[in-house]
Design a protein around this motif. Structure first.
Motif, PDB file in Angstrom:
ATOM      1  N   GLY A 199      35.335  17.865  37.648  1.00 39.80           N
ATOM      2  CA  GLY A 199      35.580  19.201  37.133  1.00 39.80           C
ATOM      3  C   GLY A 199      36.240  20.065  38.195  1.00 39.80           C
ATOM      4  O   GLY A 199      36.358  19.669  39.362  1.00 39.80           O
ATOM      5  N   VAL A 200      36.684  21.233  37.793  1.00 32.50           N
ATOM      6  CA  VAL A 200      37.257  22.188  38.742  1.00 32.50           C
ATOM      7  C   VAL A 200      36.596  23.549  38.550  1.00 32.50           C
ATOM      8  O   VAL A 200      36.153  23.893  37.457  1.00 32.50           O
ATOM      9  N   SER A 201      36.533  24.295  39.641  1.00 31.19           N
ATOM     10  CA  SER A 201      36.001  25.652  39.604  1.00 31.19           C
ATOM     11  C   SER A 201      36.774  26.479  40.618  1.00 31.19           C
ATOM     12  O   SER A 201      37.666  25.962  41.302  1.00 31.19           O
ATOM     13  N   GLY A 202      36.441  27.742  40.723  1.00 27.61           N
ATOM     14  CA  GLY A 202      37.134  28.614  41.662  1.00 27.61           C
ATOM     15  C   GLY A 202      36.492  28.610  43.034  1.00 27.61           C
ATOM     16  O   GLY A 202      35.294  28.329  43.180  1.00 27.61           O
ATOM     17  N   GLY A 203      37.276  28.939  44.040  1.00 21.00           N
ATOM     18  CA  GLY A 203      36.763  29.025  45.393  1.00 21.00           C
ATOM     19  C   GLY A 203      35.755  30.142  45.571  1.00 21.00           C
ATOM     20  O   GLY A 203      35.031  30.177  46.576  1.00 21.00           O
ATOM     21  N   LEU A 231      32.982  18.287  41.745  1.00 17.39           N
ATOM     22  CA  LEU A 231      33.488  19.583  41.306  1.00 17.39           C
ATOM     23  C   LEU A 231      34.383  20.136  42.410  1.00 17.39           C
ATOM     24  O   LEU A 231      33.913  20.569  43.457  1.00 17.39           O
ATOM     25  N   PHE A 232      35.695  20.099  42.184  1.00 15.60           N
ATOM     26  CA  PHE A 232      36.643  20.619  43.167  1.00 15.60           C
ATOM     27  C   PHE A 232      36.772  22.128  43.013  1.00 15.60           C
ATOM     28  O   PHE A 232      36.967  22.635  41.911  1.00 15.60           O
ATOM     29  N   ARG A 233      36.678  22.841  44.141  1.00 11.15           N
ATOM     30  CA  ARG A 233      36.835  24.301  44.117  1.00 11.15           C
ATOM     31  C   ARG A 233      38.229  24.669  44.609  1.00 11.15           C
ATOM     32  O   ARG A 233      38.670  24.205  45.658  1.00 11.15           O
ATOM     33  N   LEU A 234      38.900  25.522  43.840  1.00  7.22           N
ATOM     34  CA  LEU A 234      40.318  25.799  44.041  1.00  7.22           C
ATOM     35  C   LEU A 234      40.563  27.248  44.468  1.00  7.22           C
ATOM     36  O   LEU A 234      39.854  28.159  44.035  1.00  7.22           O
ATOM     37  N   PRO A 235      41.640  27.479  45.247  1.00  9.74           N
ATOM     38  CA  PRO A 235      42.076  28.835  45.559  1.00  9.74           C
ATOM     39  C   PRO A 235      43.028  29.325  44.461  1.00  9.74           C
ATOM     40  O   PRO A 235      42.997  28.821  43.341  1.00  9.74           O
ATOM     41  N   PHE A 236      43.884  30.273  44.793  1.00  8.53           N
ATOM     42  CA  PHE A 236      44.904  30.742  43.853  1.00  8.53           C
ATOM     43  C   PHE A 236      45.852  29.586  43.523  1.00  8.53           C
ATOM     44  O   PHE A 236      46.365  28.925  44.423  1.00  8.53           O
TER      45      PHE A 236
END
Length: 212
Positions: free
Chosen positions: A106-110, A158-163
């Motif tokens: 999954g992905v989420s925000g930083g 769960l990867f946390r992403l920047p902008f």
């Protein structure tokens, strides 16, 4: 590709999801993708199946996961909507266990902060700002994280992403376990990184930050 694998993608029509589908196919995977409006999908491939339906429908999720070995969830919704991330993830994990699928990404925000993080002052301020501006979304994102972290049966990441930038320009990716190493990343690079690390055990049961 040594073993036959089929990936179910949730959020495949979004900014990151469409790149994921194309990257997966290029790397030899088959893809099943959920879409509310399949007619709006401009890219088609013989290795891609489109399942029409809503993410909230458990029967649609069961149909989407048919014959799949891996689930990638990039589901997103406008910040003003009542968040359903935790509910969606719960349904996904339940169906995965029923169908004996054990790999989830999954992905989420930083802005999501979890135990063990050591964020810089700037990133701590940014995370607090998100909690002030989008309290319901951040509360639900934290609940989603708890649901994942308590699940020991599924190999989740769960990867946390920047902008996220819309760009095909590729740059090297930095990984941080306790803080975001950069401020931006392209959707193309997110897709390439995720597909490359589908079977990488170093990220199982972890939530790393990735950025340029």
């Amino acid at each position: 590709m040594g073993n036959y694998k089929k990936i179910a993608i949730i959020g495949g029509t979004g900014r990151v999801g469409k790149h994921l589908a194309m990257e997966a196919i290029q790397q030899g995977y088959y893809v099943r993708m959920l879409a509310r409006n399949p007619e709006k999908i401009s890219y088609k491939n013989e290795k891609m199946d489109i399942v029409k339906g809503q993410i909230q429908d458990i029967n649609t999720i069961r149909e989407l996961f048919k014959d799949c070995n891996i689930v990638i969830n990039t589901f997103g919704q406008p910040a003003k909507d009542d968040p359903i991330y935790s509910k969606v993830t719960t349904t996904i994990l339940d169906v995965m266990q029923d169908l004996n699928i054990n790999r989830y990404i999954g992905v989420s925000g930083g802005s999501l902060t979890i135990d063990g993080d050591k964020k810089s002052l700037l990133n701590r301020v940014g995370a607090k700002l998100f909690e002030v501006l989008f309290p319901k979304m951040m509360e639900d994102k934290k609940l989603e994280w708890k649901i994942l972290s308590n699940n020991k049966n599924i190999k989740w990441t769960l990867f946390r992403l920047p902008f996220v930038k819309d760009s095909l320009t590729s740059k090297s990716i930095k990984v941080g376990q306790t803080d975001m190493p950069g401020t931006k990343i392209t959707n193309q690079d997110i897709a390439a990184f995720i597909i490359k690390h589908l079977d990488d055990p170093q990220f199982i049961h972890k939530s790393p930050f990735i950025s340029h």
